[in-house]
Design a protein around this motif. Structure first.
Motif, PDB file in Angstrom:
ATOM      1  N   ALA B  10       0.811  -1.201   0.000  1.00 44.23           N
ATOM      2  CA  ALA B  10       0.000   0.000   0.000  1.00 44.23           C
ATOM      3  C   ALA B  10       0.848   1.255   0.000  1.00 44.23           C
ATOM      4  CB  ALA B  10      -0.909   0.002   1.213  1.00 44.23           C
ATOM      5  N   ASN B 214      -5.467  -2.021   3.005  1.00 43.11           N
ATOM      6  CA  ASN B 214      -5.309  -0.575   3.053  1.00 43.11           C
ATOM      7  C   ASN B 214      -5.451   0.026   1.657  1.00 43.11           C
ATOM      8  OD1 ASN B 214      -4.899   1.820   4.399  1.00 43.11           O
ATOM      9  ND2 ASN B 214      -2.959   1.182   5.316  1.00 43.11           N
ATOM     10  N   LEU B 215      -5.649   1.338   1.651  1.00 43.36           N
ATOM     11  CA  LEU B 215      -5.714   2.051   0.377  1.00 43.36           C
ATOM     12  C   LEU B 215      -4.373   1.912  -0.340  1.00 43.36           C
ATOM     13  CD1 LEU B 215      -7.561   4.123  -1.199  1.00 43.36           C
ATOM     14  CD2 LEU B 215      -6.180   5.879  -0.115  1.00 43.36           C
ATOM     15  N   ASP B 216      -4.405   1.528  -1.591  1.00 41.41           N
ATOM     16  CA  ASP B 216      -3.177   1.346  -2.352  1.00 41.41           C
ATOM     17  C   ASP B 216      -2.715   2.694  -2.891  1.00 41.41           C
ATOM     18  OD1 ASP B 216      -1.105   0.669  -3.961  1.00 41.41           O
ATOM     19  OD2 ASP B 216      -2.218  -0.744  -5.212  1.00 41.41           O
ATOM     20  N   MET B 222      -7.112   5.551  -7.101  1.00 43.91           N
ATOM     21  CA  MET B 222      -7.542   5.410  -5.712  1.00 43.91           C
ATOM     22  C   MET B 222      -7.169   6.647  -4.896  1.00 43.91           C
ATOM     23  SD  MET B 222      -9.102   2.587  -5.348  1.00 43.91           S
ATOM     24  CE  MET B 222      -9.065   1.727  -3.798  1.00 43.91           C
ATOM     25  N   THR B 223      -5.946   7.123  -5.069  1.00 45.83           N
ATOM     26  CA  THR B 223      -5.533   8.258  -4.241  1.00 45.83           C
ATOM     27  C   THR B 223      -6.288   9.523  -4.619  1.00 45.83           C
ATOM     28  OG1 THR B 223      -3.651   8.646  -5.706  1.00 45.83           O
ATOM     29  CG2 THR B 223      -3.238   7.349  -3.717  1.00 45.83           C
ATOM     30  N   HIS B 226      -9.833   8.912  -3.054  1.00 52.07           N
ATOM     31  CA  HIS B 226      -9.997   8.710  -1.616  1.00 52.07           C
ATOM     32  C   HIS B 226      -9.032   9.492  -0.736  1.00 52.07           C
ATOM     33  CE1 HIS B 226     -12.833   5.422  -2.230  1.00 52.07           C
ATOM     34  NE2 HIS B 226     -11.998   4.868  -3.085  1.00 52.07           N
ATOM     35  N   LEU B 227      -7.946  10.016  -1.319  1.00 48.65           N
ATOM     36  CA  LEU B 227      -6.906  10.563  -0.455  1.00 48.65           C
ATOM     37  C   LEU B 227      -6.679  12.066  -0.628  1.00 48.65           C
ATOM     38  CD1 LEU B 227      -4.653  10.099   1.604  1.00 48.65           C
ATOM     39  CD2 LEU B 227      -3.137   9.457  -0.293  1.00 48.65           C
ATOM     40  N   ARG B 318     -13.098   4.427   1.912  1.00 48.59           N
ATOM     41  CA  ARG B 318     -11.835   3.839   2.329  1.00 48.59           C
ATOM     42  C   ARG B 318     -10.981   4.895   2.999  1.00 48.59           C
ATOM     43  NH1 ARG B 318     -10.223  -0.541  -1.662  1.00 48.59           N
ATOM     44  NH2 ARG B 318      -8.815  -0.664   0.073  1.00 48.59           N
ATOM     45  N   LEU B 320      -6.788   5.778   4.247  1.00 44.80           N
ATOM     46  CA  LEU B 320      -5.385   5.375   4.262  1.00 44.80           C
ATOM     47  C   LEU B 320      -4.971   5.325   5.728  1.00 44.80           C
ATOM     48  CD1 LEU B 320      -2.733   4.654   2.878  1.00 44.80           C
ATOM     49  CD2 LEU B 320      -2.176   7.092   2.857  1.00 44.80           C
ATOM     50  N   GLN B 346      -7.417  10.939   4.461  1.00 40.88           N
ATOM     51  CA  GLN B 346      -8.565  10.796   3.580  1.00 40.88           C
ATOM     52  C   GLN B 346      -8.893  12.124   2.922  1.00 40.88           C
ATOM     53  OE1 GLN B 346     -11.777  10.244   6.741  1.00 40.88           O
ATOM     54  NE2 GLN B 346      -9.817  10.589   7.760  1.00 40.88           N
ATOM     55  N   GLN B 352     -15.991   9.665   4.726  1.00 40.27           N
ATOM     56  CA  GLN B 352     -15.101   8.533   4.930  1.00 40.27           C
ATOM     57  C   GLN B 352     -15.042   8.172   6.420  1.00 40.27           C
ATOM     58  OE1 GLN B 352     -12.409  10.623   1.933  1.00 40.27           O
ATOM     59  NE2 GLN B 352     -11.641   8.537   1.801  1.00 40.27           N
TER      60      GLN B 352
END
Lengths: 384, 396
Positions: B10, B214-216, B222-223, B226-227, B318, B320, B346, B352
């Motif tokens: 991750a 975990n968040l990859d 994904m990032t 979600h991030l 999700r 991180l 996040q 989230q």
């Protein structure tokens, strides 16, 4: 027992949650570990969204095996009620979609109702079962453990009855606006709850209404129960406006007592009660976290230990034969802990939590640990 | 950067070895995003939350510049200040306190975040407050101690050497004198990566692998979803930043240790040995939430932590997670004061962390063994350019 699996107030886990899933035993009535697969003569109970069908409508008296099959899309719950329609003699819940689960209940002659509750809430669908003939007496270990369960259940019912009458007197004092009387009754009455808390708190809806502390709730606007009244008495110093809370307390307590009377426990639930109660002391009363306003934590401490002691008593003879070292360690642990707690008695009760010096709390904590450690092996010993 | 080959796919790998000894194992401080977020978790953590004690917002910006200058040196293994630890004016106290002399950068990352209170009326930042920086709500069962919660500014220091993180935090706190005052601090540790022959996901103090699904961070889709915050999320200055939730989760260690293996696995929803979801054999296997156990109950219990926290049951939300274990001695009852310092990055806490936590706080069986003792939400600004400084998009 119905519904949710854990105590919201999270000082003890509901005893049903503690073992219903964990050991996966046939729910109630039976005290033996479930064999692999149901007996050939098991009665199949098929639960669908709108159906609760039995493969047989009659059964001979004695151990009766049910195989519950959930053919719906949501978890289901199946209960077997005695002839009076109120007392649950056996139950499985959280039976997942497409799942099957075994339940063994010892039934005597009479008429029973099997109730399926698809989705685990709302109306149940019922089917009748007639049991005939004489029950074959259980033998050996099974009989001994069955007696232990019955003895413990009887004791729990007696505590529930005391909780009922005690709460009525407490509520009368609140209604009369008699602050001094209500304060005096608070801790002794709650002791009746604390002695049986793992059973009492297993009804999540009632646990939330009866025993939630401020911090157990997301929103305190609808806070009710013992601790709401505790705050009114000790923080506000007034019972003004508490009449509806008191009325609700009595209603909920009566509901609880009725539900407790319908409970059947398994032997591992009984042995886990001892562990759960001592863990409750460890995680709550020892830090003064149970009675934040009245500081009567030691009353709860004593009641938890008494409840644990009773659950130990009913199996102590059984354990003494099978694992005398463990039996002795548990026995000594109880005696030692009680001796330490007795040092803090005052009058009919105890000193308040803030009056305990730090070294006193530390010694109590050490004694709780000394008892908890062997108690954590009790269930495995009874089942080995 | 390539993924570290230690199974924790991750995260972005450890810094490539540099030639200068001081910079050995250095992780680049500059970038579009701050370091210490997608960085492969180092072995040691030190978080400090500060209250701002000045009333002049310019002093905050100046401190950010001083801190950034120091961070550039610290993250490359160099002492701070013109005189360093031993080369300054001999009648003055050294600029750098010196305990990291000779130690390499050790993968040090320094990450800053701003709490909601920084945007109150004191400094005139109220209109710049990100709408997503809403103080976290009360959750059922919270036992939050305000003294170890929240704060105006937070710094997270992570490195593979305990002395390096302590040194870094000590320099930054010293530089902050008169502008900020430490409010609370938390140290944490992880098992030393690379010493576990099996590699893989580290175990928390309950003995379970923690962070498996975990968040990859190597997956840009994904990032970005979600991030990383976007300018579209409300305020331009947070573009490329992220939100961090920090919570001290005290574990009731002794009670946990007395629970049966069955109970432990059912609470978590995973096998303790392999970390695989109950019923599966591979740690990274997909949990089968419809699987039924031999007794007819769901194999992964309905209120198990895995089931409740899983994205499938949270509208795909999700986090991180980048938490660290802590063990801060014993409490007054003689019990281990230990647990998990939960850190989760996040893009949008309201979609989230908050809904996931709300769901878990109501029914998660793990709650029996855990107490949430502190809580904070931080807006971590975007990364720093070679000529920029921490928070320049806000203060500049």
């Amino acid at each position: 027992m119905s519904g949710d699996r854990r105590s919201v107030t999270r000082r003890t886990r509901g005893v049903v949650a503690a073992v219903g899933v964990t050991l996966g035993l046939a729910a109630c009535g039976s005290t033996a570990p479930v064999a692999s697969g149901p007996p050939a003569n098991a009665i199949s109970v098929r639960s669908t969204a709108d159906e609760c069908s039995l493969s047989a409508s009659t059964a001979p008296a004695g151990p009766t095996a049910f195989r519950v099959v959930n053919a719906a899309d949501h978890p289901t719950e199946v209960s077997v009620y005695a002839a009076d329609g109120a007392r649950v003699v056996g139950q499985v819940d959280d039976v997942g979609p497409a799942a099957a689960r075994d339940l063994t209940v010892v039934l005597t002659a009479g008429t029973y109702t099997v109730a399926c509750t698809p989705g685990q809430s709302g109306e149940s669908i019922r089917a009748a079962l007639t049991v005939t003939g004489a029950t074959t007496a259980a033998t050996g270990d099974l009989a001994e453990l069955t007696r232990a369960v019955t003895a413990y259940e009887t004791w729990v019912s007696a505590q529930a009855a005391r909780l009922d009458s005690g709460t009525a007197a407490f509520v009368a004092a609140v209604r009369a606006g008699d602050l001094a009387a209500a304060k005096a009754l608070y801790a002794p009455t709650r002791a009746n709850w604390e002695r049986i808390e793992p059973v009492a708190s297993s009804f999540r809806d009632l646990d939330l209404r009866l025993d939630a502390r401020d911090q157990d709730l997301e929103d305190t606007a609808s806070w009710t129960g013992w601790h709401r009244l505790e705050k009114a008495m000790w923080v506000d110093g007034s019972l003004a406006g508490m009449e509806p809370v008191a009325a609700q307390l009595l209603t909920d307590t009566r509901d609880l007592v009725a539900r407790i009377d319908g409970v059947s426990l398994t032997i591992e639930q009984v042995t886990n009660v001892a562990k759960e109660l001592v863990e409750a002391v460890a995680s709550s009363e020892l830090s003064g976290g149970e009675e934040l306003y009245s500081h009567t934590d030691l009353w709860d401490f004593q009641a938890n230990i008494e409840g644990a002691r009773e659950s130990w008593n009913v199996v102590s003879a059984y354990v003494a034969v099978r694992d005398p070292v463990l039996g002795k360690a548990i026995e000594l642990g109880f005696v030692d802990l009680q001796g330490e707690l007795d040092r803090h008695r005052r009058g009919d009760g105890f000193v308040l939590y803030p009056e305990l010096a730090e070294p006193d709390i530390r010694i109590l904590a050490a004694k709780v640990e000394s008892l908890s450690e062997p108690l954590s092996r009790l269930t495995a010993t009874v089942f080995s | 950067m390539a993924a570290a080959g230690l199974g924790a796919s991750a995260f972005v790998g450890r810094g490539e070895a540099a030639t200068a000894p001081a910079a050995a194992g250095a992780i680049e401080f500059h970038g579009d995003h701050q370091a210490g977020i997608t960085t492969h978790p180092q072995d040691h953590l030190y978080v400090t939350s500060y209250d701002v004690i000045t009333t002049d917002p310019r002093e905050i910006a100046l401190l950010m510049q001083r801190w950034t200058d120091a961070a550039r040196l610290l993250t490359t293994g160099q002492p701070i200040g013109p005189g360093g630890a031993v080369k300054g004016n001999r009648v003055a106290p050294p600029d750098d306190t010196g305990e990291a002399l000779g130690l390499p950068a050790s993968g040090l990352t320094l990450t800053v975040g701003f709490g909601p209170s920084l945007f109150d009326r004191r400094f005139g930042f109220a209109t710049l407050r990100p709408p997503l920086l809403e103080p976290l709500p009360r959750f059922a069962g919270d036992e939050i101690d305000p003294a170890i919660s929240n704060g105006d500014i937070m710094i997270q220091a992570c490195a593979n050497d305990a002395q390096v993180v302590v040194h870094a935090m000590r320099q930054l706190t010293r530089l902050g004198a008169g502008v900020v005052n430490p409010r609370w601090a938390q140290r944490g540790f992880a098992p030393t990566a690379g010493l576990d022959p099996e590699g893989g996901t580290p175990r928390n103090l309950q003995g379970f692998k923690d962070g498996t699904h975990n968040l990859d961070v190597l997956d840009p889709a994904m990032t970005s979803q979600h991030l990383w915050a976007s300018a579209d999320d409300g305020v331009g200055w947070m573009d490329g930043g992220t939100y961090l939730v920090s919570r001290r989760l005290r574990m009731l260690i002794e009670t946990w240790d007395r629970s049966s293996l069955d109970e432990q696995e059912e609470v978590i929803g995973r096998h303790k040995g392999t970390g695989a979801p109950l019923g599966a054999t591979d740690e990274h296997g997909t949990p089968d939430f419809r699987a039924i156990g031999p007794n007819g109950a769901p194999l992964i219990p309905l209120h198990s932590h895995l089931r409740l926290a899983h994205p499938d049951h949270n509208d795909g939300a999700r986090l991180l997670r980048r938490g660290y274990s802590f063990s801060d001695g014993i409490d007054k009852l003689g019990r281990l004061d230990a647990g998990l310092f939960f850190l989760a990055f996040q893009r949008d806490p309201s979609r989230q962390f908050v809904p996931i936590m709300r769901r878990m706080s109501r029914v998660d069986r793990l709650n029996e063994y855990i107490r949430h003792q502190s809580s904070a939400l931080w807006a971590c600004p975007p990364g720093v350019s070679q000529s920029g400084y921490w928070g320049d998009t806000l203060f500049g």
